[in-house]
Every structure is written in structure tokens, then in C-alpha cells.
Design a protein around this motif. Structure first.
Motif, PDB file in Angstrom:
ATOM      1  N   GLU A  45      -3.330  -2.856  -2.189  1.00  0.00           N
ATOM      2  CA  GLU A  45      -4.177  -1.700  -2.437  1.00  0.00           C
ATOM      3  C   GLU A  45      -3.364  -0.419  -2.616  1.00  0.00           C
ATOM      4  OE1 GLU A  45      -8.348  -2.669  -0.213  1.00  0.00           O
ATOM      5  OE2 GLU A  45      -6.649  -2.181   1.099  1.00  0.00           O
ATOM      6  N   ALA A  46      -2.049  -0.564  -2.719  1.00  0.00           N
ATOM      7  CA  ALA A  46      -1.174   0.587  -2.907  1.00  0.00           C
ATOM      8  C   ALA A  46      -0.151   0.280  -3.998  1.00  0.00           C
ATOM      9  CB  ALA A  46      -0.455   0.941  -1.607  1.00  0.00           C
ATOM     10  N   VAL A  47       0.396   1.330  -4.563  1.00  0.00           N
ATOM     11  CA  VAL A  47       1.566   1.248  -5.443  1.00  0.00           C
ATOM     12  C   VAL A  47       2.581   2.241  -4.908  1.00  0.00           C
ATOM     13  CG1 VAL A  47       2.497   1.730  -7.736  1.00  0.00           C
ATOM     14  CG2 VAL A  47       0.333   0.505  -7.512  1.00  0.00           C
ATOM     15  N   ALA A  48       3.823   1.793  -4.722  1.00  0.00           N
ATOM     16  CA  ALA A  48       4.893   2.676  -4.273  1.00  0.00           C
ATOM     17  C   ALA A  48       5.692   3.166  -5.472  1.00  0.00           C
ATOM     18  CB  ALA A  48       5.810   1.949  -3.291  1.00  0.00           C
ATOM     19  N   VAL A  49       6.241   4.366  -5.347  1.00  0.00           N
ATOM     20  CA  VAL A  49       7.098   4.933  -6.388  1.00  0.00           C
ATOM     21  C   VAL A  49       8.400   5.358  -5.722  1.00  0.00           C
ATOM     22  CG1 VAL A  49       7.328   6.641  -8.223  1.00  0.00           C
ATOM     23  CG2 VAL A  49       5.057   5.748  -7.636  1.00  0.00           C
ATOM     24  N   GLU A  50       9.505   4.769  -6.159  1.00  0.00           N
ATOM     25  CA  GLU A  50      10.814   4.950  -5.517  1.00  0.00           C
ATOM     26  C   GLU A  50      11.900   5.172  -6.562  1.00  0.00           C
ATOM     27  OE1 GLU A  50      12.188   5.008  -2.546  1.00  0.00           O
ATOM     28  OE2 GLU A  50      10.570   4.443  -1.160  1.00  0.00           O
ATOM     29  N   ASP A  51      12.873   6.014  -6.227  1.00  0.00           N
ATOM     30  CA  ASP A  51      14.018   6.211  -7.119  1.00  0.00           C
ATOM     31  C   ASP A  51      15.249   5.443  -6.672  1.00  0.00           C
ATOM     32  OD1 ASP A  51      16.151   8.541  -5.861  1.00  0.00           O
ATOM     33  OD2 ASP A  51      14.206   8.293  -4.915  1.00  0.00           O
ATOM     34  N   ALA A  52      15.386   5.184  -5.368  1.00  0.00           N
ATOM     35  CA  ALA A  52      16.591   4.567  -4.814  1.00  0.00           C
ATOM     36  C   ALA A  52      16.371   3.081  -4.554  1.00  0.00           C
ATOM     37  CB  ALA A  52      17.005   5.257  -3.518  1.00  0.00           C
ATOM     38  N   VAL A  53      17.452   2.324  -4.657  1.00  0.00           N
ATOM     39  CA  VAL A  53      17.365   0.879  -4.461  1.00  0.00           C
ATOM     40  C   VAL A  53      16.940   0.553  -3.033  1.00  0.00           C
ATOM     41  CG1 VAL A  53      18.686  -1.274  -4.470  1.00  0.00           C
ATOM     42  CG2 VAL A  53      19.038   0.419  -6.272  1.00  0.00           C
ATOM     43  N   SER A  54      17.487   1.269  -2.049  1.00  0.00           N
ATOM     44  CA  SER A  54      17.105   0.991  -0.663  1.00  0.00           C
ATOM     45  C   SER A  54      15.622   1.260  -0.445  1.00  0.00           C
ATOM     46  CB  SER A  54      17.935   1.829   0.301  1.00  0.00           C
ATOM     47  OG  SER A  54      17.729   3.208   0.080  1.00  0.00           O
ATOM     48  N   GLY A  55      15.091   2.300  -1.068  1.00  0.00           N
ATOM     49  CA  GLY A  55      13.664   2.592  -0.961  1.00  0.00           C
ATOM     50  C   GLY A  55      12.822   1.526  -1.625  1.00  0.00           C
ATOM     51  N   ALA A  56      13.271   1.060  -2.794  1.00  0.00           N
ATOM     52  CA  ALA A  56      12.539  -0.008  -3.479  1.00  0.00           C
ATOM     53  C   ALA A  56      12.510  -1.272  -2.630  1.00  0.00           C
ATOM     54  CB  ALA A  56      13.187  -0.288  -4.832  1.00  0.00           C
ATOM     55  N   ARG A  57      13.630  -1.584  -1.994  1.00  0.00           N
ATOM     56  CA  ARG A  57      13.660  -2.772  -1.135  1.00  0.00           C
ATOM     57  C   ARG A  57      12.727  -2.614   0.054  1.00  0.00           C
ATOM     58  NH1 ARG A  57      20.232  -3.380  -1.374  1.00  0.00           N
ATOM     59  NH2 ARG A  57      20.333  -4.600  -3.312  1.00  0.00           N
ATOM     60  N   SER A  58      12.622  -1.406   0.567  1.00  0.00           N
ATOM     61  CA  SER A  58      11.718  -1.141   1.685  1.00  0.00           C
ATOM     62  C   SER A  58      10.274  -1.406   1.285  1.00  0.00           C
ATOM     63  CB  SER A  58      11.890   0.307   2.147  1.00  0.00           C
ATOM     64  OG  SER A  58      10.955   0.651   3.133  1.00  0.00           O
ATOM     65  N   ALA A  59       9.854  -0.842   0.151  1.00  0.00           N
ATOM     66  CA  ALA A  59       8.477  -1.006  -0.296  1.00  0.00           C
ATOM     67  C   ALA A  59       8.177  -2.449  -0.680  1.00  0.00           C
ATOM     68  CB  ALA A  59       8.202  -0.073  -1.482  1.00  0.00           C
ATOM     69  N   VAL A  60       9.095  -3.064  -1.416  1.00  0.00           N
ATOM     70  CA  VAL A  60       8.909  -4.463  -1.817  1.00  0.00           C
ATOM     71  C   VAL A  60       8.869  -5.355  -0.581  1.00  0.00           C
ATOM     72  CG1 VAL A  60       9.978  -6.399  -3.037  1.00  0.00           C
ATOM     73  CG2 VAL A  60       9.891  -4.138  -4.117  1.00  0.00           C
ATOM     74  N   GLY A  61       9.695  -5.028   0.412  1.00  0.00           N
ATOM     75  CA  GLY A  61       9.705  -5.802   1.644  1.00  0.00           C
ATOM     76  C   GLY A  61       8.392  -5.721   2.397  1.00  0.00           C
ATOM     77  N   ALA A  62       7.653  -4.624   2.182  1.00  0.00           N
ATOM     78  CA  ALA A  62       6.326  -4.481   2.794  1.00  0.00           C
ATOM     79  C   ALA A  62       5.234  -5.126   1.944  1.00  0.00           C
ATOM     80  CB  ALA A  62       6.016  -3.000   3.002  1.00  0.00           C
ATOM     81  N   GLY A  63       5.621  -5.720   0.820  1.00  0.00           N
ATOM     82  CA  GLY A  63       4.658  -6.410  -0.036  1.00  0.00           C
ATOM     83  C   GLY A  63       3.932  -5.514  -1.020  1.00  0.00           C
ATOM     84  N   ILE A  64       4.431  -4.292  -1.222  1.00  0.00           N
ATOM     85  CA  ILE A  64       3.741  -3.313  -2.065  1.00  0.00           C
ATOM     86  C   ILE A  64       4.293  -3.361  -3.481  1.00  0.00           C
ATOM     87  CG2 ILE A  64       3.212  -0.867  -2.361  1.00  0.00           C
ATOM     88  CD1 ILE A  64       3.794  -0.557   0.665  1.00  0.00           C
TER      89      ILE A  64
END
Length: 257
Positions: free
Chosen positions: A186-205
Motif C-alpha cells: 500500500e506504499a511506494v518508496a522513493v530513494e536516491d541511495a543504494v542503502s536506502g533502496a535496500r532498506s525499503a525493498v527489505g521492508a517489502g515496499i
């Protein structure tokens, strides 16, 4: 209305956009690391290391992580155990130096604020960051984003969790989902950094990479790294994100009004 063309981005159930802050909502990465380098080098000297970072090298090594995470790694590399109270002193010092510098450096960016206001008409917006809330407050005020992204909608890996952490740990995204009453889809994350992308993807977003403030020579490499981290799409800037999310008609109407 034209719908997003990326097959992995299903906006049907989406209720909120979860936005990284530094390097995504404002161009804070370079000035932040410029200010942080002196403190980081002092910390290295305190650890007994003779290594000295330059701002660009520090940014490349630590992008997307907060100082606490970096300092812990540097101490581990030196085989030094830093007492909790000593670590808190260093974290507070770095935060103060960087926050004051960003408050004096950042300026409003209409391209960002206009896109955010358009997106806010469709979805709830929230901020999910590794940075401390005090630093975020200074940045949002300097960038004139307090109205569209108020304090209540900001989540910090440094301050909002029971124990401080940093991306790529997904804990801060999981907290944001819980507090906002959202399932990951029910969310979409928007990230510029690889570590941030891994964080959001790791949460299933489902996550979109944003290159808006990435220097042009680094964009091709960052794009590849973000895709390797699991983002479903990468955009060049906030205008392209608006298009990806299917709000082209709303933007044309707003421009012509």
C-alpha cells in the motif's frame, strides 16, 4: 489518464508515498559530507587512526547511512569499543555541525515542492530517513517543505526507533508502515541511495530510484546499482516521477491554470 507503464508498479492499492530526505528532497548530500568530514577525521584520530577522509571519498563510502552507523564501522575496523556515552557525544557533535551548515546552505527548489504538492493531492506523503529529526527539521525549513511534509509525518532511523539504526536496515520503513497503518504493497518508496533502496525493498515496499541530485557522471552507475538493489524503476527527477505515477494530466492542468 495515462497510467504508469512499468509492469511491476501497481498503484491500485497504494495509499502513501514514503520519501527519503537527503539527496532526494533536497541537495543536502554534498554540503552535509563537507561539514561532516572534519568531525569524522577527528573521530578517526580519537580512535588512533592516521587515516583522513576527503569529503568526496567520505560521501562515496557512507552515502545513505548516518554518522552513528559509519562511526560504529570505523571503530570496529580499528578494533576499538566505543562506550555508549562517548558515541553519543560524537553523534551529537556531528549532528550539530552538519545541521547548522545545512540550515545556512539549503534553498527552496520549486521543481521539488511543486511535484510534492501535486503528489500530495493523490496520496499521503511521509518522510523515512536515516538522519536525525533535528537535522531534518532544519533542512525542511530551509527548503520550505514544512507545509507539505510536516513533523508528524517524518520517521528517523536515528530518533524514531527504540534503538537507533541506519539504512539499509529496514527497521525505519517497517516502523513507518506500522505507524501509518499500511501494508507494504500500500506504499511506494522513493530513494536516491543504494542503502536506502535496500532498506525499503527489505521492508517489502515497491521502490523507485530517483537520480534528481546525483551528479551526471555518476548517474549510469547509480542507476545500475539501484536496479541491482531491487527498485522497480529509476527516474531522472521529480517530473519524471510524476509521469511514472500517472499524474501527467494533473500537471498539465496545473501549469495551464
Amino acid at each position: 489518464m495515462q497510467q504508469p507503464q512499468h509492469p511491476e508498479l501497481d498503484l491500485g492499492p497504494v495509499r502513501a508515498l514514503l520519501l527519503d530526505a537527503d539527496g532526494n528532497l533536497f541537495a543536502s548530500e554534498e554540503p552535509a559530507f563537507a561539514a561532516s568530514t572534519g568531525v569524522t577525521n577527528d573521530f578517526l584520530a580519537w580512535l588512533g587512526s592516521d587515516h583522513h577522509w576527503e569529503p568526496a571519498d567520505l560521501q562515496a563510502a557512507a552515502l545513505g547511512r548516518n554518522f552513528r552507523s559509519l562511526a560504529g564501522d570505523l571503530a570496529a575496523e580499528q578494533g576499538v569499543t566505543v562506550p555508549d556515552d562517548e558515541m553519543e557525544t560524537w553523534v551529537a557533535r556531528e549532528q550539530d555541525v552538519v545541521t547548522r551548515h545545512l540550515a545556512a546552505t539549503l534553498v527552496p527548489d520549486p521543481a521539488v515542492s511543486d511535484a510534492l504538492r501535486l503528489l500530495a493531492d493523490r496520496w499521503q506523503l511521509a518522510v523515512v530517513s536515516s538522519s536525525a529529526l533535528g537535522r531534518l527539521a532544519a533542512c525542511f525549513t530551509a527548503a520550505d517543505l514544512d507545509e507539505v511534509l510536516p513533523v508528524a509525518d517524518r520517521f528517523s532511523a536515528q530518533d524514531s526507533l527504540p534503538a537507533p539504526t541506519s539504512k539499509p536496515d529496514p527497521a525505519v520503513y517497517l516502523l513507518a508502515l506500522e505507524r501509518l497503518g499500511l501494508a507494504p504493497h500500500e506504499a511506494v518508496a522513493v530513494e536516491d541511495a543504494v542503502s536506502g533502496a535496500r532498506s525499503a525493498v527489505g521492508a517489502g515496499i515497491p521502490t523507485v530510484g530517483n537520480l534528481v541530485f546525483v551528479p551526471e557522471p555518476e548517474r549510469a552507475e547509480r542507476r545500475r546499482a539501484l536496479l541491482d538493489a531491487g527498485v522497480v524503476a529509476v527516474v531522472e527527477d521529480w517530473d519524471e516521477l510524476v509521469d511514472l505515477l500517472g499524474l501527467q494530466e494533473e500537471r498539465r492542468t496545473e501549469v495551464s491554470a
